[in-house]
Design a protein around this motif. Sequence first.
Motif, short mmCIF file in Angstrom:
data_model
loop_
_atom_site.label_atom_id
_atom_site.label_comp_id
_atom_site.label_asym_id
_atom_site.label_seq_id
_atom_site.Cartn_x
_atom_site.Cartn_y
_atom_site.Cartn_z
N ILE A 90 17.26 -5.08 -47.57
CA ILE A 90 17.82 -6.35 -48.00
C ILE A 90 19.19 -6.49 -47.35
O ILE A 90 20.05 -5.64 -47.53
CB ILE A 90 17.96 -6.41 -49.53
CG1 ILE A 90 16.64 -5.99 -50.21
CG2 ILE A 90 18.37 -7.81 -49.98
CD1 ILE A 90 16.80 -5.62 -51.64
N GLN A 91 19.37 -7.56 -46.59
CA GLN A 91 20.61 -7.74 -45.84
C GLN A 91 21.52 -8.74 -46.53
O GLN A 91 21.09 -9.83 -46.90
CB GLN A 91 20.34 -8.19 -44.41
CG GLN A 91 21.60 -8.28 -43.57
CD GLN A 91 21.30 -8.49 -42.09
OE1 GLN A 91 20.15 -8.51 -41.69
NE2 GLN A 91 22.34 -8.64 -41.29
N VAL A 92 22.77 -8.33 -46.70
CA VAL A 92 23.82 -9.20 -47.23
C VAL A 92 24.97 -9.14 -46.25
O VAL A 92 25.63 -8.11 -46.12
CB VAL A 92 24.27 -8.76 -48.63
CG1 VAL A 92 25.37 -9.69 -49.13
CG2 VAL A 92 23.11 -8.76 -49.60
N PHE A 150 15.09 -10.30 -46.38
CA PHE A 150 14.28 -9.14 -46.70
C PHE A 150 13.47 -8.70 -45.48
O PHE A 150 13.02 -9.54 -44.70
CB PHE A 150 13.29 -9.45 -47.84
CG PHE A 150 13.94 -9.69 -49.17
CD1 PHE A 150 13.97 -8.68 -50.13
CD2 PHE A 150 14.50 -10.92 -49.47
CE1 PHE A 150 14.56 -8.90 -51.36
CE2 PHE A 150 15.10 -11.15 -50.71
CZ PHE A 150 15.12 -10.14 -51.65
N VAL A 151 13.29 -7.39 -45.34
CA VAL A 151 12.37 -6.84 -44.35
C VAL A 151 11.53 -5.79 -45.05
O VAL A 151 12.06 -4.79 -45.55
CB VAL A 151 13.11 -6.19 -43.16
CG1 VAL A 151 12.09 -5.61 -42.18
CG2 VAL A 151 13.98 -7.22 -42.45
N ASP A 183 9.31 -9.99 -42.40
CA ASP A 183 10.65 -10.42 -42.83
C ASP A 183 10.60 -11.84 -43.37
O ASP A 183 9.77 -12.66 -42.95
CB ASP A 183 11.66 -10.30 -41.69
CG ASP A 183 11.42 -11.28 -40.56
OD1 ASP A 183 11.87 -12.43 -40.70
OD2 ASP A 183 10.77 -10.91 -39.57
N PHE A 184 11.50 -12.11 -44.32
CA PHE A 184 11.58 -13.44 -44.91
C PHE A 184 12.94 -13.60 -45.56
O PHE A 184 13.67 -12.63 -45.79
CB PHE A 184 10.46 -13.66 -45.94
CG PHE A 184 10.45 -12.68 -47.08
CD1 PHE A 184 11.14 -12.94 -48.26
CD2 PHE A 184 9.73 -11.49 -46.98
CE1 PHE A 184 11.12 -12.03 -49.31
CE2 PHE A 184 9.70 -10.58 -48.03
CZ PHE A 184 10.40 -10.86 -49.20
N LYS A 185 13.28 -14.85 -45.84
CA LYS A 185 14.52 -15.18 -46.53
C LYS A 185 14.19 -15.94 -47.80
O LYS A 185 13.19 -16.65 -47.86
CB LYS A 185 15.43 -16.03 -45.64
CG LYS A 185 15.92 -15.29 -44.40
CD LYS A 185 16.84 -16.16 -43.56
CE LYS A 185 17.32 -15.40 -42.33
NZ LYS A 185 18.21 -16.23 -41.48
N THR A 186 15.03 -15.77 -48.80
CA THR A 186 14.81 -16.50 -50.04
C THR A 186 16.13 -17.11 -50.50
O THR A 186 17.20 -16.54 -50.28
CB THR A 186 14.25 -15.59 -51.14
OG1 THR A 186 14.07 -16.36 -52.34
CG2 THR A 186 15.18 -14.43 -51.44
N THR A 187 16.04 -18.29 -51.10
CA THR A 187 17.24 -18.95 -51.62
C THR A 187 17.25 -18.97 -53.13
O THR A 187 18.10 -19.58 -53.74
CB THR A 187 17.31 -20.41 -51.12
OG1 THR A 187 16.13 -21.10 -51.51
CG2 THR A 187 17.45 -20.45 -49.60
N ASN A 209 7.43 -13.90 -41.91
CA ASN A 209 7.25 -13.65 -40.48
C ASN A 209 6.71 -12.23 -40.27
O ASN A 209 7.30 -11.26 -40.75
CB ASN A 209 8.58 -13.79 -39.73
CG ASN A 209 9.18 -15.17 -39.87
OD1 ASN A 209 8.51 -16.17 -39.62
ND2 ASN A 209 10.42 -15.24 -40.31
N VAL A 210 5.59 -12.13 -39.59
CA VAL A 210 5.06 -10.83 -39.19
C VAL A 210 5.68 -10.56 -37.82
O VAL A 210 5.24 -11.09 -36.80
CB VAL A 210 3.52 -10.85 -39.12
CG1 VAL A 210 2.99 -9.47 -38.78
CG2 VAL A 210 2.94 -11.34 -40.43
#
Length: 233
Positions: free
Chosen positions: A29-31, A65-66, A75-79, A101-102
């Motif tokens: 999880i990237q911040v 997220f990855v 990977d994907f992003k969430t708001t 995304n694969v």
Amino acid sequence: MDEAYVKHDLFEIIAIVREAVKKKSRVDIQVRNRVFASRIQKIDSAGFFIPWNEELANKRDFLSFVIKDDNGKYDFKTTKAQAVTVNNINCLYVFFPEKINVTQRRMHMRLYLANKHNFQCYGKFNDGRKYHYKIKDISHGGCALIVENDERINSLRGTTLRNVEFDFNDIGTLVSNLHVINVEPIKETMDNENYRNCLHLSCQFKRMTESSLRKLDNIIVKLLLEEKRLHRL
């Protein structure tokens, strides 16, 4: 390695996340410029739960997220994320994204070892100083290592560690040169769901001999058989 593609179907997205829960796959999880290594605890019909972390909770409107699976990377992003309490345990509840995304399909199946074994690798730097690192995962193409408190690590990116000895206890040993592809600071989730700061080394086996390749094949087969045996217990 296959080209990247995108999953939009909700049921496919849920299936990917469910598989990550089942396999206890690592989730990064990237911040901003920091990466937290964690695992998804459980899911429901609208989202999933991850261990609560104060920094993640403060930035929970924009999380990347990855999911690192044996067969690839998603990977994907969430708001949308909420701080919740489940059975007196603080968690973040994250809603399913609109797409995943694969981004990678591995040429070689990767075996994750860090949460099941305490396998180590050993070697010496050019000045004679010894080191030993924990083996996080391994495949026919390379491995990942976990390193704590070593001031030299950031300078290893792009270099080669020579004659590294891998010790898999009763399964066997292996000696190989390692090309260090990347060095990444992470927060690793421990069994008690606490975090620890460490470094993640992504490495590639370099110029292995035929006998070393056969030995690597033999070790991976034994690890697979041991994993299947444990699943049957």
